[in-house]
Design a protein around this motif. Structure first.
Motif, mmCIF file in Angstrom:
data_model
loop_
_atom_site.group_PDB
_atom_site.id
_atom_site.type_symbol
_atom_site.label_atom_id
_atom_site.label_comp_id
_atom_site.label_asym_id
_atom_site.label_seq_id
_atom_site.Cartn_x
_atom_site.Cartn_y
_atom_site.Cartn_z
ATOM 1 N N TYR A 193 0.805 -1.221 0.000
ATOM 2 C CA TYR A 193 0.000 0.000 0.000
ATOM 3 C C TYR A 193 0.836 1.268 0.000
ATOM 4 C CZ TYR A 193 -3.865 -3.149 0.911
ATOM 5 O OH TYR A 193 -4.787 -4.160 0.807
ATOM 6 N N GLY A 194 2.101 1.182 0.360
ATOM 7 C CA GLY A 194 2.966 2.352 0.344
ATOM 8 C C GLY A 194 4.113 2.144 -0.615
ATOM 9 N N ALA A 195 5.050 3.070 -0.615
ATOM 10 C CA ALA A 195 6.217 2.945 -1.477
ATOM 11 C C ALA A 195 7.100 1.796 -1.000
ATOM 12 C CB ALA A 195 7.003 4.251 -1.470
ATOM 13 N N ALA A 196 7.822 1.182 -1.939
ATOM 14 C CA ALA A 196 8.707 0.070 -1.591
ATOM 15 C C ALA A 196 9.901 0.063 -2.537
ATOM 16 C CB ALA A 196 7.966 -1.266 -1.667
ATOM 17 N N ALA A 197 11.008 -0.446 -2.035
ATOM 18 C CA ALA A 197 12.216 -0.593 -2.850
ATOM 19 C C ALA A 197 12.860 -1.930 -2.524
ATOM 20 C CB ALA A 197 13.202 0.546 -2.585
ATOM 21 N N ALA A 198 13.333 -2.611 -3.551
ATOM 22 C CA ALA A 198 14.080 -3.852 -3.379
ATOM 23 C C ALA A 198 15.295 -3.768 -4.299
ATOM 24 C CB ALA A 198 13.221 -5.071 -3.717
ATOM 25 N N ILE A 199 16.484 -3.819 -3.711
ATOM 26 C CA ILE A 199 17.720 -3.570 -4.446
ATOM 27 C C ILE A 199 18.661 -4.759 -4.262
ATOM 28 C CG2 ILE A 199 19.618 -1.961 -4.821
ATOM 29 C CD1 ILE A 199 16.905 -0.656 -5.203
ATOM 30 N N PRO A 200 19.232 -5.302 -5.349
ATOM 31 C CA PRO A 200 20.170 -6.421 -5.200
ATOM 32 C C PRO A 200 21.421 -6.012 -4.427
ATOM 33 C CG PRO A 200 19.468 -6.163 -7.486
ATOM 34 C CD PRO A 200 19.018 -4.945 -6.762
ATOM 35 N N LEU A 201 21.923 -6.932 -3.614
ATOM 36 C CA LEU A 201 23.243 -6.775 -2.997
ATOM 37 C C LEU A 201 24.236 -7.443 -3.945
ATOM 38 C CD1 LEU A 201 22.477 -7.837 0.705
ATOM 39 C CD2 LEU A 201 22.477 -5.533 -0.248
ATOM 40 N N ARG A 202 25.089 -6.660 -4.567
ATOM 41 C CA ARG A 202 26.029 -7.214 -5.541
ATOM 42 C C ARG A 202 27.457 -7.039 -5.054
ATOM 43 N NH1 ARG A 202 23.190 -8.677 -9.878
ATOM 44 N NH2 ARG A 202 21.291 -7.506 -10.396
ATOM 45 N N HIS A 203 28.222 -8.131 -5.169
ATOM 46 C CA HIS A 203 29.649 -8.098 -4.817
ATOM 47 C C HIS A 203 30.437 -8.749 -5.939
ATOM 48 C CE1 HIS A 203 33.320 -9.493 -2.570
ATOM 49 N NE2 HIS A 203 33.286 -8.202 -2.300
ATOM 50 N N ASN A 204 31.394 -8.014 -6.490
ATOM 51 C CA ASN A 204 32.175 -8.497 -7.627
ATOM 52 C C ASN A 204 31.280 -8.963 -8.769
ATOM 53 O OD1 ASN A 204 34.718 -8.009 -6.551
ATOM 54 N ND2 ASN A 204 34.775 -9.972 -5.494
ATOM 55 N N GLY A 205 30.191 -8.219 -8.979
ATOM 56 C CA GLY A 205 29.314 -8.513 -10.099
ATOM 57 C C GLY A 205 28.292 -9.606 -9.864
ATOM 58 N N GLU A 206 28.335 -10.275 -8.709
ATOM 59 C CA GLU A 206 27.403 -11.364 -8.425
ATOM 60 C C GLU A 206 26.437 -10.957 -7.319
ATOM 61 O OE1 GLU A 206 29.149 -15.117 -7.678
ATOM 62 O OE2 GLU A 206 30.548 -15.018 -9.363
ATOM 63 N N ALA A 207 25.155 -11.281 -7.500
ATOM 64 C CA ALA A 207 24.157 -10.987 -6.472
ATOM 65 C C ALA A 207 24.316 -11.955 -5.308
ATOM 66 C CB ALA A 207 22.751 -11.099 -7.052
ATOM 67 N N ILE A 208 24.404 -11.424 -4.092
ATOM 68 C CA ILE A 208 24.494 -12.274 -2.898
ATOM 69 C C ILE A 208 23.256 -12.131 -2.018
ATOM 70 C CG2 ILE A 208 27.012 -12.175 -2.907
ATOM 71 C CD1 ILE A 208 26.810 -10.274 -0.471
ATOM 72 N N GLY A 209 22.353 -11.224 -2.381
ATOM 73 C CA GLY A 209 21.151 -11.032 -1.576
ATOM 74 C C GLY A 209 20.389 -9.820 -2.056
#
Length: 528
Positions: free
Chosen positions: A229-245
């Motif tokens: 119902y409100g604003a939301a953001a989801a951003i990849p955690l990237r280390h050395n080009g690879e997503a870790i979370g």
């Protein structure tokens, strides 16, 4: 930013955005991962070329189609082109051509009259955020405590946001596990309620920033989750080009808690948090070796494994592989014996990382040479053992299971060298172990004795071949996953594809964020 939208299959409607070269495939090294049996491990590549983008086939089993035409050379892509990857169809779209120079920083939005104070306050809060995150690097905190501190800093930087969470990709499988959360009223978040958005963000180079009500509604409808119902953001955690979370931040009711201009700060914060968390996920011995070289070795090693299972009429074969370290020592292959029968082989080289991986490469060549001059599973083991006994270092050995299949009759011939026996789920749902007379591991003795057993695979039956990275995986408390959990997951599936998915899901839930303890290979064979 270029985008691929899936138009068919289980991922239909999903999209992947990217801003540099990406690999499409079924393997864990593919940036665009398409879990479909018709997709090869490294199927295709999309890369920038002279201001545009082109797709190239990486030697896949089922080829690459562009607008229903199979390509034999790199093909330039235009907006709206349909790309066929096995049975998966994707639509390519490019909001801008590939740039030869770095993308310029998005300018700050115009400040409305009376809004200068807010812009200045936002700037100060961002400076404080990065100071706080940088300071965390000097503190001796475990991963969970560090993540909580980072989330508290994020909520201070975005005072109109209510909740924040950090998810980590499971060491086994592609599920996201909650590492830490924070909220203004201290009420616990239900991680399963927002995990689909966090997982969806991994498909996009700079994540998701949901400030538009219509966009939020469309996404939650497609992900089959409760409305946001409100604003939301989801951003990849990237280390050395690879997503870790993934980093997640939202407001329960305030649609203006986040703005489009926040994206760059959120991406920068997520990257910094990923750098802080990455050391806790990498074994120390891997950090001692130049990471670039290890990553290259990992890509090379993946090419030694089959790009896709063989197409056998009346059978479904699904494979899955994950190394415990950057590189691993498990091996599997599909080879034809001298009499033309199909052999499926699963092996585990003693030792992990570099030592296991080096001999895994050698084992593949030895196996294929031996297959061409032998006609039985036991003969294959004898032949390979003669080579390994002369070559292996003292104390090294290889466990191996050989399954020879006669497709028309469903007859199986099994022989094992110190390797776990396969499991079978019969058409009536019962699960059991196929008896096999085990012999010593390969390379351990100069003149071992191996015996074969024969079994029958009837329509509807499904076999599971695996390495000990499955049943010997352990939870954070040290408990082993065990065969009982393997059999339960096997019993709950009905197809070869579901079997692999159920095992990976059950294993990921069991180990949580515990580092993967051993290499893992899964091979499901179902007679249709």
């Amino acid at each position: 930013m270029p985008e691929l939208i899936v138009e068919s299959g289980p991922l239909s409607g999903a999209s992947f955005s990217f801003d540099c070269q990406v690999t499409l495939g079924r393997g864990e090294l593919a940036e665009v991962r398409l879990d479909d049996v018709t997709v090869s491990r490294r199927h295709a590549e999309i890369r920038p070329q002279l201001g545009t983008w082109e797709v190239v086939d990486l030697g896949s089993a089922n080829g690459v189609l562009v607008n229903d035409e199979r390509i034999g050379a790199p093909r330039r892509l235009a907006d709206g082109d349909r790309i066929g990857i096995g049975q998966v169809v994707l639509r390519f779209g490019s909001a801008r051509p590939a740039a030869a120079t770095p993308t310029p920083v998005t300018p700050l939005p115009a400040v409305p009259a009376g809004g200068a104070a807010r812009v200045f306050q936002d700037l100060l809060s961002r400076v404080r955020l990065f100071c706080d995150l940088g300071e965390l690097g000097n503190q001796k905190l475990d991963a969970a405590a560090l993540a909580r501190r980072a989330l508290e800093a994020l909520l201070r930087a975005w005072p109109r946001a209510d909740r924040a969470a950090l998810f980590l990709l499971a060491p086994v499988g592609q599920s996201l596990n909650l590492l830490a959360q924070a909220s203004r009223d201290q009420r616990a978040m239900q991680p399963t309620a927002v995990a689909p958005v966090a997982h969806e963000a991994l498909r996009h180079a700079s994540g998701l920033l949901l400030t538009d009500e219509r966009e939020r509604h469309q996404l939650t409808e497609r992900l089959r989750m409760a409305p946001l119902y409100g604003a939301a953001a989801a951003i990849p955690l990237r280390h050395n080009g690879e997503a870790i979370g993934a980093l997640y931040l939202d407001s329960l009711k305030d649609a203006h808690a986040l703005r489009a201009s926040d994206r760059e700060a959120l991406v920068a914060a997520a990257n910094l948090v990923a750098c802080l968390l990455a050391p806790s996920r990498e074994p120390p011995r891997d950090r001692e070796v130049e990471r670039h070289d290890l990553t290259l070795a990992r890509r090379i090693q993946q090419r030694f494994l089959p790009q896709a299972p063989p197409a056998l009429s009346g059978y479904a074969i699904v494979d899955d592989y994950a190394a415990a370290r950057v590189i691993g020592g498990d091996h599997y292959d599909f080879v034809a014996l001298a009499d033309g029968r199909q052999a499926l082989v699963v092996a585990d080289v003693s030792g992990k990382a570099v030592s296991g991986a080096l001999y895994m490469a050698r084992l593949g060549a030895v196996l294929r040479q031996a297959a061409g001059r032998t006609r039985r599973a036991t003969e294959l083991l004898d032949d390979i053992n003669a080579t390994l006994y002369a070559e292996l270092e003292a104390g090294m050995f290889v466990t191996m299971l050989v399954l020879v299949l006669e497709p028309r009759s469903g007859a199986l011939e099994l022989a094992a060298a110190g390797h776990p026996a396969p499991l079978v789920r019969r058409a009536d749902g019962s699960v059991g172990t196929l008896a096999v007379e085990g012999g010593p591991p390969l390379g351990a003795m100069s003149d071992p004795s191996y015996a074969a057993t024969r079994h029958q695979l009837d329509p509807g039956d499904c076999l599971l071949l695996y390495t000990d990275g499955l049943d010997e995986a352990h939870s954070p408390t040290g408990e082993l996953f065990g065969l009982a959990r393997v059999q339960a997951a096997l019993a709950g599936a009905s197809t070869a594809q579901e079997t692999i998915a159920a095992l990976r899901e059950a294993l990921a839930a069991f180990v949580g964020n515990e580092p993967q303890s051993d290499d893992l290979t899964l091979l499901a064979v179902q007679r249709l």
